[in-house]
Scaffold this active site. Structure first.
Site, short mmCIF file in Angstrom:
data_model
loop_
_atom_site.label_atom_id
_atom_site.label_comp_id
_atom_site.label_asym_id
_atom_site.label_seq_id
_atom_site.Cartn_x
_atom_site.Cartn_y
_atom_site.Cartn_z
N GLU A 122 -1.36 -1.31 -5.07
CA GLU A 122 -2.76 -0.73 -5.04
C GLU A 122 -2.53 0.23 -6.50
O GLU A 122 -1.75 0.65 -6.83
CB GLU A 122 -2.98 0.25 -4.09
CG GLU A 122 -4.37 0.86 -4.11
CD GLU A 122 -4.71 1.72 -3.04
OE1 GLU A 122 -5.37 1.27 -2.22
OE2 GLU A 122 -3.99 2.83 -2.67
N ASP A 168 -2.72 0.78 7.22
CA ASP A 168 -1.83 0.67 6.06
C ASP A 168 -1.10 -0.68 5.84
O ASP A 168 -1.28 -1.36 4.65
CB ASP A 168 -0.62 1.47 5.91
CG ASP A 168 -1.03 3.15 5.94
OD1 ASP A 168 -1.64 3.36 5.12
OD2 ASP A 168 -0.88 3.82 6.75
N ASP A 224 0.85 -1.08 0.01
CA ASP A 224 0.06 -0.11 -0.05
C ASP A 224 0.86 1.28 0.01
O ASP A 224 1.56 1.53 1.10
CB ASP A 224 -0.86 -0.08 1.17
CG ASP A 224 -1.98 1.04 1.33
OD1 ASP A 224 -2.12 1.77 0.22
OD2 ASP A 224 -2.50 1.70 2.47
#
Length: 168
Positions: A68, A140, A7
């Site tokens: 992502e 996260d 992430d």
């Protein structure tokens, strides 16, 4: 096969590693959050991101990376900074000869929670449950683990095993 979920960010970067065993079972390996120093100049944070992720790759030896994907954001500057962090991840993957797969946030949420509009808290709780952790990881780190899980599910992995888990 080990999957590293990332992430990306320029202040915080979450990572999570799972292993897909030959029978398709999943095993949690490790997760964490890299703090890149919000007050530091962006080039310094990007250099630290590259070094810290390089250490994770070296230590945990993933075979594939789930990242992502860019999504439409309202804040142009934030989207640009995210693009810089994603570029660092892509460069690291290219140098390490790791296959890179990208997933939108909605795809990840659908895979892990069951619907694409899940909250961060829902993702954290489902990741905690699916990884057999005692408590939910930081947001996260949970997002990074969710990326790794999403990729494993897209590869056809099926079930979790509790063998050799590290708890956070």
């Amino acid at each position: 096969m080990r999957i590293l979920g990332i992430d990306p960010g320029t202040r915080l970067c979450g990572y999570g590693v799972i292993e897909v065993e030959p029978a398709g079972q999943l095993r949690y390996v490790e997760c964490g959050v890299m703090q890149l120093g919000e007050g530091r100049p962006l080039p310094m944070r990007l250099r630290q991101l590259f070094a810290d992720l390089g250490e994770v790759v070296g230590d945990l030896q993933p075979n594939e990376v789930a990242l992502e994907a860019i999504f439409h954001g309202k804040h142009t500057q934030a989207a640009l900074r995210l693009g810089h962090a994603r570029g660092v991840v892509m460069l690291l993957c290219a140098q390490a000869e790791l296959r890179l797969f990208e997933y939108t946030p909605a795809t990840v949420k659908r895979a892990v929670v069951g619907h694409g509009r899940a909250s961060k808290a829902q993702v954290q709780q489902m990741v905690r449950w699916q990884c057999g952790l005692r408590s939910p990881p930081a947001p996260d780190a949970a997002d990074a683990l969710a990326l790794a899980l999403c990729h494993a599910y897209h590869r056809g992995a099926s079930a979790w095993t509790t063998r050799n888990r590290r708890h956070t």
